[in-house]
Motif scaffolding. Sequence first.
Motif, short mmCIF file in Angstrom:
data_model
loop_
_atom_site.label_atom_id
_atom_site.label_comp_id
_atom_site.label_asym_id
_atom_site.label_seq_id
_atom_site.Cartn_x
_atom_site.Cartn_y
_atom_site.Cartn_z
N ARG A 249 0.84 -1.21 0.00
CA ARG A 249 0.00 0.00 0.00
C ARG A 249 0.87 1.26 0.00
N ALA A 250 2.01 1.21 0.70
CA ALA A 250 2.89 2.38 0.75
C ALA A 250 3.58 2.61 -0.59
N ALA A 251 3.90 1.52 -1.28
CA ALA A 251 4.63 1.63 -2.54
C ALA A 251 3.72 1.95 -3.72
N ASP A 252 2.48 1.49 -3.66
CA ASP A 252 1.55 1.68 -4.78
C ASP A 252 0.14 1.82 -4.23
N PRO A 253 -0.39 3.03 -4.13
CA PRO A 253 -1.71 3.23 -3.52
C PRO A 253 -2.86 2.59 -4.28
N ASP A 254 -2.61 2.12 -5.49
CA ASP A 254 -3.66 1.43 -6.25
C ASP A 254 -3.65 -0.08 -6.02
N ALA A 255 -2.61 -0.58 -5.35
CA ALA A 255 -2.42 -2.02 -5.24
C ALA A 255 -2.72 -2.53 -3.84
N TYR A 256 -3.12 -3.80 -3.79
CA TYR A 256 -3.36 -4.52 -2.53
C TYR A 256 -2.69 -5.88 -2.63
N ILE A 257 -2.24 -6.39 -1.49
CA ILE A 257 -1.57 -7.69 -1.53
C ILE A 257 -2.55 -8.81 -1.83
N THR A 258 -3.80 -8.66 -1.39
CA THR A 258 -4.79 -9.70 -1.67
C THR A 258 -6.19 -9.18 -1.39
N THR A 259 -7.15 -10.07 -1.51
CA THR A 259 -8.56 -9.76 -1.29
C THR A 259 -9.10 -10.62 -0.16
N PHE A 260 -9.89 -10.00 0.73
CA PHE A 260 -10.68 -10.79 1.66
C PHE A 260 -12.08 -10.89 1.07
N ASP B 116 -7.23 -0.74 5.65
CA ASP B 116 -7.24 -0.64 4.19
C ASP B 116 -5.99 -1.29 3.58
N LEU B 117 -5.62 -2.44 4.14
CA LEU B 117 -4.45 -3.17 3.63
C LEU B 117 -4.84 -4.32 2.72
N VAL B 118 -6.10 -4.72 2.75
CA VAL B 118 -6.62 -5.72 1.80
C VAL B 118 -7.96 -5.23 1.27
N LEU B 119 -8.29 -5.70 0.09
CA LEU B 119 -9.60 -5.43 -0.46
C LEU B 119 -10.63 -6.33 0.22
N ALA B 120 -11.78 -5.79 0.54
CA ALA B 120 -12.88 -6.60 1.06
C ALA B 120 -13.99 -6.56 0.03
N GLU B 121 -13.96 -7.52 -0.88
CA GLU B 121 -14.93 -7.56 -1.96
C GLU B 121 -14.96 -8.96 -2.57
N PRO B 122 -15.99 -9.29 -3.35
CA PRO B 122 -16.06 -10.63 -3.96
C PRO B 122 -14.94 -10.85 -4.98
#
Length: 433
Positions: free
Chosen positions: A177-188, A238-244
Amino acid sequence: MQRSRVTAAGVGLVIAGLALTGCAGGEGDSTGSGEPITLEYWAWGTTQKPLVDAWNAAHPDIQVHHTDAGGGSDSSAKLVTATRADNAPDVALVEYNTLPAMIVAGVASDISAYTGDLSNEFAAGVWSQATFDGVSYGVPQDAGPQALTYNKARFDELGIEVPTTWAEFATAAETVRAADPDAYITTFAPAEFGGFAGFAQQAGAEWWSVDGDSWTVDFDDEASVAVADYWQDLIDRDLVLAEPLLTPEWNARLNAGDVLSWPAGLWAAGVVNGVAGDMAGQWALAPLPQWTEGDTAVAFQGGSAAVVTTSSEHAEAAAEFASWIATSDEAAAIQIEQGTYPASLAGQQLTIGSEPPLLMQGQDDYWEIAAAIAADTIPEISWGPNVNVASTAFQDAMSAAVTNGTPLAEALSETERVVADDMETSGFTVDVE
């Protein structure tokens, strides 16, 4: 953890009846007319037709007709209905976590008389997925131990080392998240019942257990709540996406390199390749992070066994077919070619000389890593008789929690309530912890 069992009040009677059915079925393994036996087989996925074609070519006296009846809960519901009408197929593919429900419903028969030393063909953790109280109810066909499928190119670009613990995974999530505000390591993904169950089982959770004629249901045990709190923290920060998963939006993020990993079963590589084929060669496989440093065990997320149904008049021939498509070298080669990870030890060994999946082009040690992960699966996972109810309740409660911003741990308690109420309504003796 205890071995999966279905010996609660009333269920033992069902098992006893199935054992008699399974032993008697072999008497019908001859048409008496010199014509070949024809078996009906319900199974989903691209692997099944090539398996059936190979069997039919090699076994002119026993021919198999394949029907794709849908996977997961769709297939299981149809099997229960067909069994009640005594016209279920001879053989059916059943997911490991729904097999207890199929035994209770009288769908799967005891095939112990036909499996002999077949257990030697499988790792203990795999064989136990279709064996209950020493009784064999199916032949494991494929395995889906959890692993970390990750975008190696993006990890390398952002200077992220592959995490070996969930604590390291959280730190890596911060780095992304710090390196790329558009990116997430994974999704929950709130609907991923099997995924969360695997994380919880890895942490030591046991959602169902049985002692004599009494079941214990415990979805909000300490281990499960700790896992829920872990993901809650990542969502809140806001470190992972929470979406399907696998929505058009998620697929677009994946293709843009903004979703960097997917902790899931070994089958994840094929799914990612299906929606992001242009990224072939950028992804890699690693062992799933651990809750405790130095541990290696993981749970299954997916995998299935071929069962002989109580409707079959050709149980011995049906068991022979189920065994062949799971243990023969020819069948294993087909599974590997189609992107399925074989359940048998011989099949897993055969992968070692195979090319990695398209998504992992260039990862020469892919199959060695996969084999090591499969060897460390937890051998005794306990599933209950109403997994379908649990899955629906979990999805509803978790989705509501994510939408409303309420604690994920509360969703576990709600799931537990629904599961226990359903079991009590069905006549089980249930203790809730």
